[in-house]
Design a protein around this motif. Structure first.
Motif, short mmCIF file in Angstrom:
data_model
loop_
_atom_site.label_atom_id
_atom_site.label_comp_id
_atom_site.label_asym_id
_atom_site.label_seq_id
_atom_site.Cartn_x
_atom_site.Cartn_y
_atom_site.Cartn_z
N ASP A 46 20.76 72.25 -44.54
CA ASP A 46 19.81 71.52 -43.68
C ASP A 46 20.31 70.08 -43.49
O ASP A 46 20.33 69.55 -42.38
N GLU A 69 14.25 65.93 -39.15
CA GLU A 69 13.43 66.33 -40.29
C GLU A 69 13.98 65.79 -41.61
O GLU A 69 13.24 65.21 -42.41
N ASP A 89 15.44 69.32 -35.31
CA ASP A 89 15.22 70.17 -36.48
C ASP A 89 16.53 70.91 -36.72
O ASP A 89 16.90 71.81 -35.95
N ILE A 91 17.65 73.00 -39.09
CA ILE A 91 17.45 74.43 -39.37
C ILE A 91 15.95 74.67 -39.32
O ILE A 91 15.21 74.20 -40.19
N ASP A 92 15.49 75.35 -38.30
CA ASP A 92 14.08 75.72 -38.28
C ASP A 92 13.99 77.15 -38.80
O ASP A 92 14.56 78.07 -38.21
N THR A 94 13.95 77.40 -42.61
CA THR A 94 14.76 77.26 -43.83
C THR A 94 14.46 78.38 -44.82
O THR A 94 15.38 78.93 -45.44
CA CA Z 1 13.98 72.33 -40.66
#
Ligand code: CA
Ligand code: IPD
Ligand code: CA
Ligand code: CA
Length: 286
Positions: A46, A69, A89, A91-92, A94
């Motif tokens: 991330d 984020e 974002d 990694i949406d 996670t």
């Molecule tokens: Ca994320």
């Protein structure tokens, strides 16, 4: 009026690159930590992917501002001003990423004078690219998207998500809202673990509505443009104009279904994404 097409091209390039990094990282061993609650997960990927996206875009557009984020989690103020601002974002999904559950996306939105201009979402597992630019339509791998035209909630499929807050009062309201949607009756309610991809499914006409309390501006910035450009509505759970920082959203293919969902929901209160109540991230509601 400025043309942000060059920024959109750059967003597409970096989203694809970031998505490839995520796709490689999912096959490797992950170092998983938690942030605000035991279910609020973060991995090295991330942070690395956010760093990749922001450093790439900053080198091209040094005068722009960035909301991400993981930078916010590290203490960078989450603030939307009139300046051109990227909302990221890395990694949406996670939790999905940690489990190799194939619903994971990179999301990059762009706002100017607090108005969303474009959004790019890259589905890391199946290499699908969603893009939309204000006034120019929404696309999945270059093919134009159109939301569902269904107005009858009893013929709808509804998506929702639950955030990391799982105390019993929050869960009671969440389950109460779900019960109302199920007993409407809708055809069904789904949770897929990625708010950006859930919103892309609404934009694609594969679901009629989506609602959530507790998400952040980076979960909805890019997807909001994509749904609106696919002909759908995105608004506050009160039925008012969407405020990106309010941590609540209803999206739907039609105004009729959005209004129905709004009437059913009992709110779950979360704090705002920013600390300044006057810093409203207003985005025009079609
Ligand atoms: Ca994320
Ligand atoms: C989360 C996912 C999840 C939603 C949460 C989000 P993350 O994003 O979109 O589906 O329920 O509210 O925070 O943390 O995986 O980027
Ligand atoms: Ca997260
Ligand atoms: Ca997210």
């Amino acid at each position: 009026m400025e043309d942000w097409a060059q920024c959109l091209d750059e967003a597409v390039r970096v989203a694809r690159r970031a998505g490839q990094v995520v796709a490689c990282a999912v096959q490797q061993e992950k170092c998983v930590r938690s942030k605000s609650t035991p279910t609020d997960l973060v991995t090295e990927a991330d942070q690395q992917v956010e760093e990749l996206i922001i450093s790439t875009l900053r080198s091209r557009f040094p005068e722009h501002r960035f909301i991400g984020e993981e930078s916010s989690a590290a203490g960078v103020k989450c603030e939307l001003t009139d300046s051109p601002t990227w909302i990221i974002d890395p990694i949406d999904g996670t939790c999905n990423f940690v489990h190799s559950f194939p619903m994971v996306a990179v999301s990059i939105g762009f706002a100017v004078r607090k108005e969303l201009e474009f959004g790019v979402i890259y589905h890391c597992f199946d290499e699908t690219l969603y893009t939309a630019r204000k006034g120019h339509g929404a696309f999945r791998n270059g093919v134009r998207l159109q939301v569902s035209k269904e107005k009858d909630v009893s013929k709808s499929l509804v998506l929702t998500e639950i955030g990391a807050k799982r105390d019993s009062a929050t869960l009671d309201i969440f389950l109460g809202n779900m019960k109302k949607m199920l007993s409407a009756p809708t055809h069904g309610v789904r949770i897929i673990g990625s708010s950006t991809l859930a919103l892309c499914l609404v934009a694609s006409g594969s679901a009629e509505a989506y609602y959530q309390f507790g998400l952040h501006c980076w979960d909805i910035a890019a997807a909001t443009v994509i749904i609106r450009e696919a002909g759908g509505v995105v608004m506050d759970t009160t039925g008012n104009t969407l405020d990106l920082m309010s941590r609540r959203v209803v999206a739907a293919g039609t105004r009729e279904i959005a209004d129905y969902v709004v009437k059913q929901l009992q709110p779950i209160n979360y704090g705002r994404d920013d600390s300044d109540p006057d810093n409203l991230a207003l985005t025009s509601d079609p």
